[in-house]
Motif scaffolding. Structure first.
Motif, PDB file in Angstrom:
ATOM      1  N   ASP A   1      -2.352   6.573  29.878  1.00  0.00           N
ATOM      2  CA  ASP A   1      -2.081   8.073  30.526  1.00  0.00           C
ATOM      3  C   ASP A   1      -0.471   8.079  30.498  1.00  0.00           C
ATOM      4  OD1 ASP A   1      -1.698  10.317  32.168  1.00  0.00           O
ATOM      5  OD2 ASP A   1      -3.526   9.583  33.376  1.00  0.00           O
ATOM      6  N   PRO A   2       0.248   8.884  29.963  1.00  0.00           N
ATOM      7  CA  PRO A   2       1.674   8.912  30.068  1.00  0.00           C
ATOM      8  C   PRO A   2       2.139   9.249  31.540  1.00  0.00           C
ATOM      9  CG  PRO A   2       0.838  11.038  29.218  1.00  0.00           C
ATOM     10  CD  PRO A   2      -0.352  10.141  28.975  1.00  0.00           C
ATOM     11  N   ARG A   3       1.154   9.761  32.285  1.00  0.00           N
ATOM     12  CA  ARG A   3       1.570   9.972  33.587  1.00  0.00           C
ATOM     13  C   ARG A   3       1.240   8.831  34.456  1.00  0.00           C
ATOM     14  NH1 ARG A   3      -3.122  14.378  33.871  1.00  0.00           N
ATOM     15  NH2 ARG A   3      -4.055  12.552  33.141  1.00  0.00           N
ATOM     16  N   ASP A   4       0.878   7.499  33.832  1.00  0.00           N
ATOM     17  CA  ASP A   4       0.915   6.451  34.824  1.00  0.00           C
ATOM     18  C   ASP A   4       2.096   6.227  35.707  1.00  0.00           C
ATOM     19  OD1 ASP A   4       0.692   3.756  35.294  1.00  0.00           O
ATOM     20  OD2 ASP A   4      -0.947   3.395  33.868  1.00  0.00           O
ATOM     21  N   PRO A   5       1.716   5.808  36.762  1.00  0.00           N
ATOM     22  CA  PRO A   5       2.796   5.404  37.735  1.00  0.00           C
ATOM     23  C   PRO A   5       3.764   4.264  37.428  1.00  0.00           C
ATOM     24  CG  PRO A   5       0.862   5.837  39.126  1.00  0.00           C
ATOM     25  CD  PRO A   5       0.539   5.928  37.567  1.00  0.00           C
ATOM     26  N   LEU A   6       3.255   3.403  36.421  1.00  0.00           N
ATOM     27  CA  LEU A   6       4.075   2.384  36.012  1.00  0.00           C
ATOM     28  C   LEU A   6       5.179   2.879  35.135  1.00  0.00           C
ATOM     29  CD1 LEU A   6       1.164  -0.307  35.092  1.00  0.00           C
ATOM     30  CD2 LEU A   6       3.132  -0.565  36.871  1.00  0.00           C
TER      31      LEU A   6
ATOM     32  N   GLU B   1      -8.163  10.082  24.671  1.00  0.00           N
ATOM     33  CA  GLU B   1      -8.344  10.308  25.995  1.00  0.00           C
ATOM     34  C   GLU B   1      -7.286  10.916  26.906  1.00  0.00           C
ATOM     35  OE1 GLU B   1     -10.150   7.546  30.074  1.00  0.00           O
ATOM     36  OE2 GLU B   1      -9.707   6.698  27.960  1.00  0.00           O
ATOM     37  N   TYR B   2      -6.206  10.632  26.403  1.00  0.00           N
ATOM     38  CA  TYR B   2      -4.992  11.062  27.403  1.00  0.00           C
ATOM     39  C   TYR B   2      -4.011  11.852  26.458  1.00  0.00           C
ATOM     40  CZ  TYR B   2      -6.560   7.744  30.538  1.00  0.00           C
ATOM     41  OH  TYR B   2      -7.202   6.931  31.399  1.00  0.00           O
ATOM     42  N   THR B   3      -4.635  12.341  25.217  1.00  0.00           N
ATOM     43  CA  THR B   3      -3.728  13.401  24.450  1.00  0.00           C
ATOM     44  C   THR B   3      -3.649  14.722  24.963  1.00  0.00           C
ATOM     45  OG1 THR B   3      -5.515  13.679  22.871  1.00  0.00           O
ATOM     46  CG2 THR B   3      -3.963  11.737  22.414  1.00  0.00           C
ATOM     47  N   GLY B   4      -2.977  15.649  24.588  1.00  0.00           N
ATOM     48  CA  GLY B   4      -3.135  17.197  24.896  1.00  0.00           C
ATOM     49  C   GLY B   4      -1.658  17.389  25.479  1.00  0.00           C
ATOM     50  N   LEU B   5      -1.191  18.555  25.299  1.00  0.00           N
ATOM     51  CA  LEU B   5       0.164  18.889  25.677  1.00  0.00           C
ATOM     52  C   LEU B   5      -0.003  19.209  27.107  1.00  0.00           C
ATOM     53  CD1 LEU B   5       1.390  20.934  22.525  1.00  0.00           C
ATOM     54  CD2 LEU B   5       1.833  18.617  23.186  1.00  0.00           C
ATOM     55  N   GLY B   6      -1.173  19.461  27.546  1.00  0.00           N
ATOM     56  CA  GLY B   6      -1.162  19.750  29.075  1.00  0.00           C
ATOM     57  C   GLY B   6      -1.047  18.559  29.889  1.00  0.00           C
ATOM     58  N   ILE B   7      -1.854  17.423  29.169  1.00  0.00           N
ATOM     59  CA  ILE B   7      -1.270  16.342  29.977  1.00  0.00           C
ATOM     60  C   ILE B   7       0.371  16.097  29.954  1.00  0.00           C
ATOM     61  CG2 ILE B   7      -1.683  13.780  30.032  1.00  0.00           C
ATOM     62  CD1 ILE B   7      -4.757  14.302  29.247  1.00  0.00           C
ATOM     63  N   PHE B   8       0.899  16.077  29.095  1.00  0.00           N
ATOM     64  CA  PHE B   8       2.276  15.634  28.642  1.00  0.00           C
ATOM     65  C   PHE B   8       3.101  16.482  29.470  1.00  0.00           C
ATOM     66  CE2 PHE B   8       6.535  15.041  26.647  1.00  0.00           C
ATOM     67  CZ  PHE B   8       6.629  13.630  26.693  1.00  0.00           C
ATOM     68  N   GLU B   9       2.693  17.731  29.709  1.00  0.00           N
ATOM     69  CA  GLU B   9       3.483  18.733  30.374  1.00  0.00           C
ATOM     70  C   GLU B   9       3.639  18.067  31.883  1.00  0.00           C
ATOM     71  OE1 GLU B   9       3.710  23.324  31.767  1.00  0.00           O
ATOM     72  OE2 GLU B   9       2.102  22.688  30.635  1.00  0.00           O
ATOM     73  N   GLU B  10       2.735  17.478  32.623  1.00  0.00           N
ATOM     74  CA  GLU B  10       3.051  17.051  33.605  1.00  0.00           C
ATOM     75  C   GLU B  10       3.959  16.024  33.753  1.00  0.00           C
ATOM     76  OE1 GLU B  10      -0.711  15.763  35.680  1.00  0.00           O
ATOM     77  OE2 GLU B  10      -1.756  17.237  34.416  1.00  0.00           O
TER      78      GLU B  10
END
Length: 311
Positions: free
Chosen positions: A155-160, A187-196
């Motif tokens: 998950d690119p949003r991982d706090p690490l 599981e964690y692809t999608g431009l909506g996720i990366f936009e976060e």
């Protein structure tokens, strides 16, 4: 006696297809001083062998064969790139498990040191020492980063990773990020996720690999809303990807307002088509809209990549 009539004339033949050998002449004719490729892959031999094995198996699994067009040794691959007119490139690698990124970064640093036209690159993974080794890479002259959310499965949003994104945003180093759903959703692809990630780090110089394939519209939306987001052309508009992720019919017109934020990427050597096919796609966009033309072609093939990679 009059000569017998021949067969009816067909439509005039179009220009001959662009070949790898014809690339230097094309660049000279269109005023492009050389190719700057932000998305190539050079890796340790054992890692690259596994990548090639993966693509060899894709055809059997999907019915869409993926031959490696430039399956040669490293010296030959470098000579091949240079023969196309490539003057600078980003050699990218990426981890798929913890503990791998630091080792890859050491290899990439050594590769760039012995390859003058390769810029120093690095990668990372969500792990406790990621900020440390990314900061070490920055201090050593890092000029481009690769993140592969799909292969890494993280998950690119991982706090690490929050400090890592912050370091890279502050440094202005481009991050070539494979975060779209193509060719397969993760599981964690999608431009909506990366936009976060972008919302938290709006100064990040993110280069959306494959122009966000297959969601080109959402990728362009991010370019419009975040002034440091770019698209790379990797495999976009080639026959291979048009078969399953075709571009919008008005793609050239959509690029007019973001013409300075589209940059050449190819995935060399791991591509199922000649390198020239990617360049030909960009030429086609440039020639399809008079608001693009040679200025756009030079920007995509050289100027924008040179600006991003710096040095």
């Amino acid at each position: 006696m009059p000569a017998a009539a021949g067969p009816p004339a067909g439509p005039p033949a179009g220009p001959p297809a662009l070949t790898d050998a014809g690339l230097p002449a094309l660049l000279a004719a269109r005023g492009v001083p050389g190719l700057v490729d932000v998305h190539t892959h050079f890796m340790p031999a054992n890692v690259l062998a596994k990548v090639w094995a993966f693509f060899d198996e894709v055809g059997a699994r999907t019915g869409r064969p993926w031959p490696i067009t430039y399956r040669t040794d490293e010296p030959q691959r470098l000579a091949t790139l240079r023969s196309f007119g490539v003057t600078a490139f980003a050699p990218l690698a990426y981890p798929h498990r913890p503990g791998m990124a630091r080792w890859l970064n050491e290899w990439l640093r050594e590769f760039a040191a012995r390859t003058p036209d390769a810029v120093p690159t690095a990668t990372f993974y969500p792990e406790i020492d990621a900020p440390q080794y990314v900061e070490e890479a920055l201090e050593a002259g890092l000029r481009c980063v690769k993140v592969h959310v799909q292969v890494g499965g993280f998950d690119p949003r991982d706090p690490l990773l929050d400090d890592v994104w912050g370091l890279l945003a502050q440094a202005g180093v481009p991050v070539v990020t494979h975060c779209g759903d193509g060719p397969n959703r993760g599981e964690y692809t999608g431009l909506g996720i990366f936009e976060e990630v972008l919302a938290r780090h709006p100064d990040l110089v993110a280069v959306l690999a494959h122009a966000g394939l297959p969601d080109y519209t959402a990728a362009l939306d991010l370019v419009h809303r975040y002034p440091r987001v770019h698209l790379d052309t990797t495999m976009v508009g080639t026959a291979f990807t048009q078969a399953f992720a075709p571009l919008p019919a008005d793609w050239p017109a959509r690029l007019v307002d973001v013409a300075d934020r589209v940059v050449l990427g190819t995935d060399f050597p791991n591509i199922p088509h000649p390198y020239a096919e990617q360049v030909a796609a960009v030429v086609g966009w440039a020639d399809a809209d008079p608001r693009l033309g040679d200025a756009f072609l030079r920007a995509v093939l050289h100027d924008t990549g040179a600006r991003l990679l710096g040095g």
